[in-house]
Motif scaffolding. Sequence first.
Motif, PDB file in Angstrom:
ATOM      1  N   THR A   7       0.850  -1.185   0.000  1.00 62.88           N
ATOM      2  CA  THR A   7       0.000   0.000   0.000  1.00 62.88           C
ATOM      3  C   THR A   7       0.886   1.234   0.000  1.00 62.88           C
ATOM      4  O   THR A   7       1.876   1.308   0.723  1.00 62.88           O
ATOM      5  N   LEU A   8       0.540   2.228  -0.807  1.00 63.57           N
ATOM      6  CA  LEU A   8       1.365   3.426  -0.923  1.00 63.57           C
ATOM      7  C   LEU A   8       0.922   4.502   0.067  1.00 63.57           C
ATOM      8  O   LEU A   8      -0.264   4.827   0.150  1.00 63.57           O
ATOM      9  N   VAL A  33       8.999   3.445  -4.067  1.00 66.32           N
ATOM     10  CA  VAL A  33       8.303   2.775  -5.161  1.00 66.32           C
ATOM     11  C   VAL A  33       9.349   2.291  -6.159  1.00 66.32           C
ATOM     12  O   VAL A  33      10.249   3.033  -6.521  1.00 66.32           O
ATOM     13  N   GLY A  34       9.265   1.055  -6.558  1.00 66.81           N
ATOM     14  CA  GLY A  34      10.245   0.486  -7.481  1.00 66.81           C
ATOM     15  C   GLY A  34      11.411  -0.174  -6.769  1.00 66.81           C
ATOM     16  O   GLY A  34      12.286  -0.741  -7.392  1.00 66.81           O
ATOM     17  N   ALA A  57       5.347   9.097  -8.110  1.00 67.51           N
ATOM     18  CA  ALA A  57       6.323   8.147  -7.571  1.00 67.51           C
ATOM     19  C   ALA A  57       6.611   7.035  -8.568  1.00 67.51           C
ATOM     20  O   ALA A  57       7.762   6.605  -8.732  1.00 67.51           O
ATOM     21  N   GLY A  58       5.592   6.567  -9.274  1.00 63.88           N
ATOM     22  CA  GLY A  58       5.789   5.520 -10.281  1.00 63.88           C
ATOM     23  C   GLY A  58       6.634   5.994 -11.444  1.00 63.88           C
ATOM     24  O   GLY A  58       7.527   5.291 -11.908  1.00 63.88           O
ATOM     25  N   ASN A  63      11.882   6.318 -14.349  1.00 59.82           N
ATOM     26  CA  ASN A  63      12.982   7.161 -14.838  1.00 59.82           C
ATOM     27  C   ASN A  63      14.305   6.794 -14.184  1.00 59.82           C
ATOM     28  O   ASN A  63      15.343   6.757 -14.845  1.00 59.82           O
ATOM     29  N   GLU A  64      14.278   6.530 -12.886  1.00 57.92           N
ATOM     30  CA  GLU A  64      15.514   6.150 -12.190  1.00 57.92           C
ATOM     31  C   GLU A  64      16.031   4.820 -12.706  1.00 57.92           C
ATOM     32  O   GLU A  64      17.228   4.637 -12.891  1.00 57.92           O
ATOM     33  N   ARG A  65      15.124   3.883 -12.954  1.00 59.50           N
ATOM     34  CA  ARG A  65      15.543   2.582 -13.473  1.00 59.50           C
ATOM     35  C   ARG A  65      16.123   2.749 -14.875  1.00 59.50           C
ATOM     36  O   ARG A  65      17.140   2.166 -15.208  1.00 59.50           O
ATOM     37  N   ALA A  66      15.485   3.590 -15.703  1.00 58.66           N
ATOM     38  CA  ALA A  66      15.979   3.814 -17.065  1.00 58.66           C
ATOM     39  C   ALA A  66      17.331   4.524 -17.058  1.00 58.66           C
ATOM     40  O   ALA A  66      18.189   4.243 -17.892  1.00 58.66           O
TER      41      ALA A  66
END
Length: 129
Positions: A7-8, A33-34, A57-58, A63-66
Amino acid sequence: MQAEPGTLFYDPATDRVGEYRDRVGSYVMLRPVGGGVEWEADPRAVRPATDRERLTAGVRAVNERAAGAPVMALPLPGDPSRAPRPVPGCGRCAELVERREAARASYDRSAETDANVLLRQHQGSRHRA
């Protein structure tokens, strides 16, 4: 405070949205998140994240993962990962390309690779520039 894992929640102390993980003592554990390093938050201060906060947040997580993903370079013309092109008018080149295409059509990647190796060897011995 009782919540389901995942849950966020918005944590005003850190100005971040986190996934609820568990309760530890007098704190709740939230994770970015992530994924990432969890942090302790005051259960009296956190609140369910709004739709906008969840979306933000998603997007940030994607973007951080990319940003951390390796950049895939395009293969160069002489790159061994690229299938060799036949020399026009050469019967042996045409035969090996037919072999490669038949292997590709039957999803036999090993035979496809073998045909490419043989085509490169043939071109190296017969068609040197």
